[in-house]
Design a protein around this motif. Sequence first.
Motif, PDB file in Angstrom:
ATOM      1  N   SER A  57     -66.298  11.893  72.507  1.00 19.50           N
ATOM      2  CA  SER A  57     -65.893  11.166  73.713  1.00 19.50           C
ATOM      3  C   SER A  57     -64.384  10.997  73.783  1.00 19.50           C
ATOM      4  O   SER A  57     -63.875   9.950  74.163  1.00 19.50           O
ATOM      5  CB  SER A  57     -66.579   9.801  73.786  1.00 19.50           C
ATOM      6  N   GLY A  58     -63.642  12.021  73.382  1.00 18.60           N
ATOM      7  CA  GLY A  58     -62.194  12.006  73.492  1.00 18.60           C
ATOM      8  C   GLY A  58     -61.464  11.250  72.407  1.00 18.60           C
ATOM      9  O   GLY A  58     -60.246  11.134  72.454  1.00 18.60           O
ATOM     10  N   SER A  59     -62.174  10.739  71.414  1.00 19.27           N
ATOM     11  CA  SER A  59     -61.536   9.964  70.352  1.00 19.27           C
ATOM     12  C   SER A  59     -61.946  10.483  68.981  1.00 19.27           C
ATOM     13  O   SER A  59     -63.015  11.067  68.816  1.00 19.27           O
ATOM     14  CB  SER A  59     -61.940   8.490  70.443  1.00 19.27           C
ATOM     15  N   TRP A  60     -61.089  10.207  68.012  1.00 25.03           N
ATOM     16  CA  TRP A  60     -61.454  10.497  66.635  1.00 25.03           C
ATOM     17  C   TRP A  60     -62.573   9.571  66.205  1.00 25.03           C
ATOM     18  O   TRP A  60     -62.784   8.513  66.810  1.00 25.03           O
ATOM     19  CB  TRP A  60     -60.243  10.297  65.740  1.00 25.03           C
ATOM     20  N   LEU A  61     -63.271   9.926  65.158  1.00 25.74           N
ATOM     21  CA  LEU A  61     -64.327   9.074  64.615  1.00 25.74           C
ATOM     22  C   LEU A  61     -63.719   7.768  64.101  1.00 25.74           C
ATOM     23  O   LEU A  61     -62.540   7.733  63.723  1.00 25.74           O
ATOM     24  CB  LEU A  61     -65.063   9.785  63.485  1.00 25.74           C
ATOM     25  N   PRO A  62     -64.494   6.678  64.082  1.00 23.71           N
ATOM     26  CA  PRO A  62     -63.955   5.376  63.666  1.00 23.71           C
ATOM     27  C   PRO A  62     -63.271   5.385  62.295  1.00 23.71           C
ATOM     28  O   PRO A  62     -62.229   4.735  62.138  1.00 23.71           O
ATOM     29  CB  PRO A  62     -65.180   4.468  63.669  1.00 23.71           C
ATOM     30  N   ASP A  63     -63.797   6.101  61.319  1.00 19.29           N
ATOM     31  CA  ASP A  63     -63.138   6.144  60.005  1.00 19.29           C
ATOM     32  C   ASP A  63     -61.706   6.663  60.130  1.00 19.29           C
ATOM     33  O   ASP A  63     -60.788   6.136  59.498  1.00 19.29           O
ATOM     34  CB  ASP A  63     -63.903   7.036  59.030  1.00 19.29           C
ATOM     35  N   ALA A  64     -61.506   7.687  60.929  1.00 21.15           N
ATOM     36  CA  ALA A  64     -60.166   8.258  61.100  1.00 21.15           C
ATOM     37  C   ALA A  64     -59.279   7.323  61.915  1.00 21.15           C
ATOM     38  O   ALA A  64     -58.112   7.108  61.574  1.00 21.15           O
ATOM     39  CB  ALA A  64     -60.262   9.623  61.770  1.00 21.15           C
ATOM     40  N   SER A  65     -59.812   6.765  62.987  1.00 19.82           N
ATOM     41  CA  SER A  65     -59.028   5.833  63.812  1.00 19.82           C
ATOM     42  C   SER A  65     -58.576   4.636  62.996  1.00 19.82           C
ATOM     43  O   SER A  65     -57.412   4.230  63.050  1.00 19.82           O
ATOM     44  CB  SER A  65     -59.855   5.337  65.000  1.00 19.82           C
ATOM     45  N   ASP A  66     -59.500   4.063  62.233  1.00 15.54           N
ATOM     46  CA  ASP A  66     -59.167   2.908  61.388  1.00 15.54           C
ATOM     47  C   ASP A  66     -58.105   3.285  60.362  1.00 15.54           C
ATOM     48  O   ASP A  66     -57.177   2.524  60.105  1.00 15.54           O
ATOM     49  CB  ASP A  66     -60.412   2.379  60.676  1.00 15.54           C
ATOM     50  N   TYR A  67     -58.232   4.457  59.797  1.00 14.42           N
ATOM     51  CA  TYR A  67     -57.271   4.900  58.792  1.00 14.42           C
ATOM     52  C   TYR A  67     -55.882   5.049  59.397  1.00 14.42           C
ATOM     53  O   TYR A  67     -54.892   4.600  58.818  1.00 14.42           O
ATOM     54  CB  TYR A  67     -57.719   6.217  58.164  1.00 14.42           C
ATOM     55  N   VAL A  68     -55.800   5.677  60.552  1.00 15.79           N
ATOM     56  CA  VAL A  68     -54.499   5.878  61.199  1.00 15.79           C
ATOM     57  C   VAL A  68     -53.840   4.533  61.483  1.00 15.79           C
ATOM     58  O   VAL A  68     -52.651   4.345  61.227  1.00 15.79           O
ATOM     59  CB  VAL A  68     -54.639   6.727  62.484  1.00 15.79           C
ATOM     60  N   ARG A  69     -54.612   3.573  61.971  1.00 24.68           N
ATOM     61  CA  ARG A  69     -54.035   2.245  62.261  1.00 24.68           C
ATOM     62  C   ARG A  69     -53.583   1.535  60.994  1.00 24.68           C
ATOM     63  O   ARG A  69     -52.531   0.912  60.966  1.00 24.68           O
ATOM     64  CB  ARG A  69     -55.050   1.389  63.009  1.00 24.68           C
TER      65      ARG A  69
END
Length: 147
Positions: A57-69
């Motif tokens: 849905s246009g976003s990275w998976l939560p594990d990756a998003s959380d990691y980047v933040r």
Amino acid sequence: MTVLVGYASQHGSTREIAQRIAARLRERGHTVDVRSLGEAPALGGYEAAVLGSAVHSGSWLPDASDYVRAATAPDGRMPVWAFSVGLARVVGGWFEKYAQESEEVARLRETTDLREHRLLKGALSPEHLPLFGRAAYRIMGEVRRLP
């Protein structure tokens, strides 16, 4: 150079791509650590990172998003390369552009020395889709076979 190749994968294809990237880096003499971003590997000790995720849905998976933040900070700039894996590259057009500029990639641009981002083709197996998705997948396959 010691490099983290971090990935977030739902069905395994992003992990396989990360392993291929790591193999190429090793061939070039780098020390490489391939890790799931869900393990939240600390960036300390690495001189560079290659981070990637499946795109849903246009976003990275939560594990990756959380990691980047959590792991990328403006004061700790290091060279980072990124890759996204999804069907947008297969479909093309607007979908491909949308995936290129995900929130996570924008964050990497702001908080790291992002050298490059690549959108890679993902693999799709019908069994990974809900019932409606399987029907659409089958119809699309039939449409592609028409002369």
